[in-house]
Design a protein around this motif. Structure first.
Motif, PDB file in Angstrom:
ATOM      1  N   ARG A  56      50.093 107.079  40.936  1.00 35.75           N
ATOM      2  CA  ARG A  56      51.064 107.702  41.837  1.00 35.75           C
ATOM      3  C   ARG A  56      50.260 107.947  42.999  1.00 35.75           C
ATOM      4  NH1 ARG A  56      50.946 113.361  40.145  1.00 35.75           N
ATOM      5  NH2 ARG A  56      53.218 113.602  41.253  1.00 35.75           N
ATOM      6  N   TRP A  57      51.212 107.786  44.106  1.00 36.05           N
ATOM      7  CA  TRP A  57      50.680 108.317  45.487  1.00 36.05           C
ATOM      8  C   TRP A  57      51.731 108.809  46.056  1.00 36.05           C
ATOM      9  CZ3 TRP A  57      49.673 103.754  42.822  1.00 36.05           C
ATOM     10  CH2 TRP A  57      48.472 103.382  42.709  1.00 36.05           C
ATOM     11  N   GLY A  58      51.371 109.781  47.110  1.00 35.47           N
ATOM     12  CA  GLY A  58      52.145 110.390  48.006  1.00 35.47           C
ATOM     13  C   GLY A  58      53.365 111.287  47.284  1.00 35.47           C
ATOM     14  N   ALA A  59      52.966 111.981  46.041  1.00 32.46           N
ATOM     15  CA  ALA A  59      53.799 112.958  45.315  1.00 32.46           C
ATOM     16  C   ALA A  59      55.130 111.975  44.845  1.00 32.46           C
ATOM     17  CB  ALA A  59      54.522 113.906  46.323  1.00 32.46           C
ATOM     18  N   ASP A  60      54.491 110.952  44.201  1.00 32.40           N
ATOM     19  CA  ASP A  60      55.315 109.738  43.556  1.00 32.40           C
ATOM     20  C   ASP A  60      56.252 109.139  44.606  1.00 32.40           C
ATOM     21  OD1 ASP A  60      54.805 109.809  40.760  1.00 32.40           O
ATOM     22  OD2 ASP A  60      55.766 111.636  40.454  1.00 32.40           O
ATOM     23  N   LYS A  61      55.844 108.817  45.713  1.00 34.57           N
ATOM     24  CA  LYS A  61      56.631 108.136  46.796  1.00 34.57           C
ATOM     25  C   LYS A  61      56.227 106.643  46.240  1.00 34.57           C
ATOM     26  CE  LYS A  61      57.190 106.948  51.698  1.00 34.57           C
ATOM     27  NZ  LYS A  61      58.574 107.702  51.981  1.00 34.57           N
ATOM     28  N   ILE A  62      55.303 106.514  45.819  1.00 31.85           N
ATOM     29  CA  ILE A  62      54.694 105.101  45.030  1.00 31.85           C
ATOM     30  C   ILE A  62      54.453 105.662  43.755  1.00 31.85           C
ATOM     31  CG2 ILE A  62      53.500 102.872  44.887  1.00 31.85           C
ATOM     32  CD1 ILE A  62      52.973 103.165  48.105  1.00 31.85           C
ATOM     33  N   ASN A  63      55.240 104.881  42.784  1.00 33.58           N
ATOM     34  CA  ASN A  63      54.815 105.121  41.303  1.00 33.58           C
ATOM     35  C   ASN A  63      54.628 103.877  40.577  1.00 33.58           C
ATOM     36  OD1 ASN A  63      55.704 105.359  38.132  1.00 33.58           O
ATOM     37  ND2 ASN A  63      55.220 107.642  38.972  1.00 33.58           N
ATOM     38  N   MET A  64      53.570 103.630  39.805  1.00 38.03           N
ATOM     39  CA  MET A  64      53.486 102.120  39.161  1.00 38.03           C
ATOM     40  C   MET A  64      52.774 102.183  37.788  1.00 38.03           C
ATOM     41  SD  MET A  64      50.297 100.800  38.786  1.00 38.03           S
ATOM     42  CE  MET A  64      48.685 101.514  39.073  1.00 38.03           C
ATOM     43  N   GLN A  65      52.878 101.253  37.106  1.00 38.63           N
ATOM     44  CA  GLN A  65      52.214 101.345  35.829  1.00 38.63           C
ATOM     45  C   GLN A  65      52.128  99.789  35.461  1.00 38.63           C
ATOM     46  OE1 GLN A  65      54.413 103.165  32.485  1.00 38.63           O
ATOM     47  NE2 GLN A  65      53.020 102.375  30.817  1.00 38.63           N
ATOM     48  N   VAL A  66      50.913  99.501  35.078  1.00 35.66           N
ATOM     49  CA  VAL A  66      50.615  98.182  34.458  1.00 35.66           C
ATOM     50  C   VAL A  66      49.602  98.211  33.369  1.00 35.66           C
ATOM     51  CG1 VAL A  66      48.556  98.048  36.249  1.00 35.66           C
ATOM     52  CG2 VAL A  66      49.598  95.819  35.307  1.00 35.66           C
ATOM     53  N   GLY A  67      49.907  96.914  32.436  1.00 29.20           N
ATOM     54  CA  GLY A  67      49.146  96.890  31.249  1.00 29.20           C
ATOM     55  C   GLY A  67      49.080  95.839  30.428  1.00 29.20           C
ATOM     56  N   LEU A  68      48.005  95.723  29.776  1.00 22.81           N
ATOM     57  CA  LEU A  68      47.972  94.390  28.921  1.00 22.81           C
ATOM     58  C   LEU A  68      48.328  94.758  27.615  1.00 22.81           C
ATOM     59  CD1 LEU A  68      46.954  91.434  28.989  1.00 22.81           C
ATOM     60  CD2 LEU A  68      44.771  92.076  28.212  1.00 22.81           C
ATOM     61  N   TYR A  69      49.420  94.333  26.725  1.00 23.17           N
ATOM     62  CA  TYR A  69      49.867  94.720  25.504  1.00 23.17           C
ATOM     63  C   TYR A  69      49.777  93.334  24.531  1.00 23.17           C
ATOM     64  CZ  TYR A  69      51.815  98.318  28.197  1.00 23.17           C
ATOM     65  OH  TYR A  69      52.075  99.427  29.237  1.00 23.17           O
ATOM     66  N   ASN A  70      50.049  93.728  23.283  1.00 19.26           N
ATOM     67  CA  ASN A  70      50.020  92.753  22.436  1.00 19.26           C
ATOM     68  C   ASN A  70      51.316  91.885  22.415  1.00 19.26           C
ATOM     69  OD1 ASN A  70      47.523  93.186  20.865  1.00 19.26           O
ATOM     70  ND2 ASN A  70      48.728  94.672  19.386  1.00 19.26           N
ATOM     71  N   GLY A  89      50.522  91.143  16.265  1.00 20.89           N
ATOM     72  CA  GLY A  89      50.710  89.826  16.583  1.00 20.89           C
ATOM     73  C   GLY A  89      49.331  89.046  16.548  1.00 20.89           C
ATOM     74  N   ASP A  90      49.327  88.008  17.268  1.00 24.69           N
ATOM     75  CA  ASP A  90      47.852  87.135  17.087  1.00 24.69           C
ATOM     76  C   ASP A  90      46.995  87.353  18.417  1.00 24.69           C
ATOM     77  OD1 ASP A  90      49.306  85.550  19.101  1.00 24.69           O
ATOM     78  OD2 ASP A  90      49.756  84.088  17.488  1.00 24.69           O
ATOM     79  N   GLN A  91      46.167  86.347  18.856  1.00 24.17           N
ATOM     80  CA  GLN A  91      45.319  86.464  19.942  1.00 24.17           C
ATOM     81  C   GLN A  91      46.102  86.424  21.218  1.00 24.17           C
ATOM     82  OE1 GLN A  91      45.882  83.744  18.146  1.00 24.17           O
ATOM     83  NE2 GLN A  91      45.810  81.700  19.305  1.00 24.17           N
ATOM     84  N   ARG A  92      47.424  86.112  21.312  1.00 24.40           N
ATOM     85  CA  ARG A  92      48.212  86.006  22.546  1.00 24.40           C
ATOM     86  C   ARG A  92      48.650  87.468  22.941  1.00 24.40           C
ATOM     87  NH1 ARG A  92      49.189  81.924  18.997  1.00 24.40           N
ATOM     88  NH2 ARG A  92      48.921  79.924  19.819  1.00 24.40           N
ATOM     89  N   LYS A  93      48.716  87.718  24.357  1.00 27.58           N
ATOM     90  CA  LYS A  93      49.040  88.786  25.004  1.00 27.58           C
ATOM     91  C   LYS A  93      50.015  89.030  25.970  1.00 27.58           C
ATOM     92  CE  LYS A  93      45.884  91.068  22.490  1.00 27.58           C
ATOM     93  NZ  LYS A  93      45.953  90.170  21.503  1.00 27.58           N
ATOM     94  N   ASP A  94      50.487  90.073  26.352  1.00 26.99           N
ATOM     95  CA  ASP A  94      51.562  90.053  27.410  1.00 26.99           C
ATOM     96  C   ASP A  94      51.045  90.993  28.499  1.00 26.99           C
ATOM     97  OD1 ASP A  94      53.181  88.522  25.585  1.00 26.99           O
ATOM     98  OD2 ASP A  94      55.004  89.697  26.203  1.00 26.99           O
ATOM     99  N   LEU A  95      51.198  90.653  29.846  1.00 21.35           N
ATOM    100  CA  LEU A  95      50.839  91.144  30.913  1.00 21.35           C
ATOM    101  C   LEU A  95      52.315  92.049  31.656  1.00 21.35           C
ATOM    102  CD1 LEU A  95      48.655  92.366  33.014  1.00 21.35           C
ATOM    103  CD2 LEU A  95      49.219  90.309  34.445  1.00 21.35           C
ATOM    104  N   MET A  96      52.156  93.228  31.659  1.00 23.02           N
ATOM    105  CA  MET A  96      53.872  94.121  32.230  1.00 23.02           C
ATOM    106  C   MET A  96      53.233  94.742  33.249  1.00 23.02           C
ATOM    107  SD  MET A  96      55.096  95.112  28.428  1.00 23.02           S
ATOM    108  CE  MET A  96      54.815  94.154  26.873  1.00 23.02           C
ATOM    109  N   GLY A  97      54.323  95.013  34.374  1.00 21.46           N
ATOM    110  CA  GLY A  97      53.951  95.934  35.287  1.00 21.46           C
ATOM    111  C   GLY A  97      55.219  96.237  35.881  1.00 21.46           C
TER     112      GLY A  97
END
Length: 351
Positions: A162-176, A185-193
């Motif tokens: 988060r930047w500028g008092a939440d002027k920009i808010n983001m989230q990214v992650g690598l998930y099962n 699951g198995d060895q495969r993963k999902d990228l979400m953002g």
């Protein structure tokens, strides 16, 4: 004489070190808090003309245990109590969140590991603010299959920013990628953002406040191989009085083993909340349009939600609403016909 000098030296050293010890910073004591939220109420199936099914229920209850420790470490464990079914209609416990988070000093980023929030659903629920009514359009997904397109929780590693008092808010992650109720699951993963940018301020300066443009993307492979894609855009406006939002998403799914051919779908959702000034009353409406297969005609599912809420106290909110679904081309099964339209009186309480 020597003994007297030694005693004086020790006494002087004690006098000098006592203030220094008093000035040393104390170790921050861990802070652990417990909170919760539950949804309860009464439902009446409007289309069940044969049985007039109705009843009281607790649709969900969450218990949160949050820890705050020194060095930028926080933790969270959330119990999710719901009716599982499958021959036993008891309300059962399952794990919704369990993670630790690390925020370096003066950093705009927070790192999380464990069973964590996914980037979009939790954020959208905060914007809509009526999770007590039910799931969002992308989480409800296709009612016929049934198939959910997104979940609020999964196992993975993520970064919030988060930047500028939440002027920009983001989230990214690598998930099962199989959601918190689908195993590891198995060895495969999902990228979400997700990234959300406030382009105009209002009197709501929260992470969902103001006029915002938001984008979400997900790319991965399901268990057994194949494709899983989600691409979504949203424009939203939120002030202390009004919430308005519209989103459109496209989906793409296939499985290699066992073989499931590629299916492309789309989801659109429009919702609004008007909080009556100088009152505890709010009115809300939402329309969800789900096309589970854009290559098949006459299969769109349309949901309309409309109602009014009353804030009885700071920790108790009441909601009376209608929740009605129509199926293009006719309702597929008698069971879906009987449950597609409901009148509900619900309550949300927190502690």
């Amino acid at each position: 004489m020597h003994a007297r000098l030694s005693f004086v030296a020790v006494a002087a050293l004690g006098v000098m070190t006592t203030p220094l010890a008093a000035q040393a910073p104390a170790t921050q004591a861990p802070q652990v808090t417990v909170s919760g939220v539950a949804y309860t109420g009464f439902f009446y199936q409007l289309k069940d003309t044969a049985n007039h099914t109705n009843g009281f229920d607790v649709t969900r209850a969450y218990i949160n245990v949050n820890g705050r420790f020194g060095g930028g470490i926080t933790t969270r464990v959330t119990a999710d109590i719901q009716r599982v079914g499958a021959g036993d209609n008891s309300l059962r416990y399952r794990l919704k969140y369990a993670y630790f988070a690390y925020t370096p000093q003066n950093s705009k980023l927070t790192y999380k590991l464990g069973q964590i929030h996914t980037p979009f659903i939790d954020w959208e629920e905060a914007l809509w603010d009526y999770r007590m009514q039910g799931q969002m359009a992308m989480e409800r997904g296709d009612l016929v299959t049934p198939r959910s397109y997104l979940s609020s929780s999964d196992f993975g590693l993520g970064v919030d920013g988060r930047w500028g008092a939440d002027k920009i808010n983001m989230q990214v992650g690598l998930y099962n990628g199989e959601n918190y109720n689908g195993g590891t699951g198995d060895q495969r993963k999902d990228l979400m953002g997700r990234v959300s940018v406030r382009v105009m301020d209002t009197d709501d300066s929260s992470r969902v406040g103001g006029l915002r443009v938001t984008a979400y993307g997900q790319y991965g492979k399901p268990t057994g191989g194949g494709e899983r894609q989600r691409w979504l855009g949203m424009v939203s406006y939120r002030s202390k009085q009004i919430t308005l939002a519209g989103e459109y998403a496209i989906t793409k799914d296939s499985v290699t083993a066992p073989a499931v051919p590629e299916v492309k779908g789309s989801v659109a959702s429009i919702f609004g909340v008007y909080r009556v000034p100088n009152s505890k009353v709010a009115v809300l409406a939402r329309v969800d349009l789900t096309d589970p297969n854009t290559n098949t005609a006459n299969n769109r599912q349309t949901r309309f939600i409309g109602g009014a809420s009353y804030q009885l106290s700071p920790n108790v909110r009441l909601l009376a609403d209608l929740d009605m679904v129509s199926y293009q081309g006719g309702t597929p099964t008698p069971a879906l016909e009987a449950t597609r339209s409901q009148a509900l009186f619900q309550a949300q309480f927190t502690f």
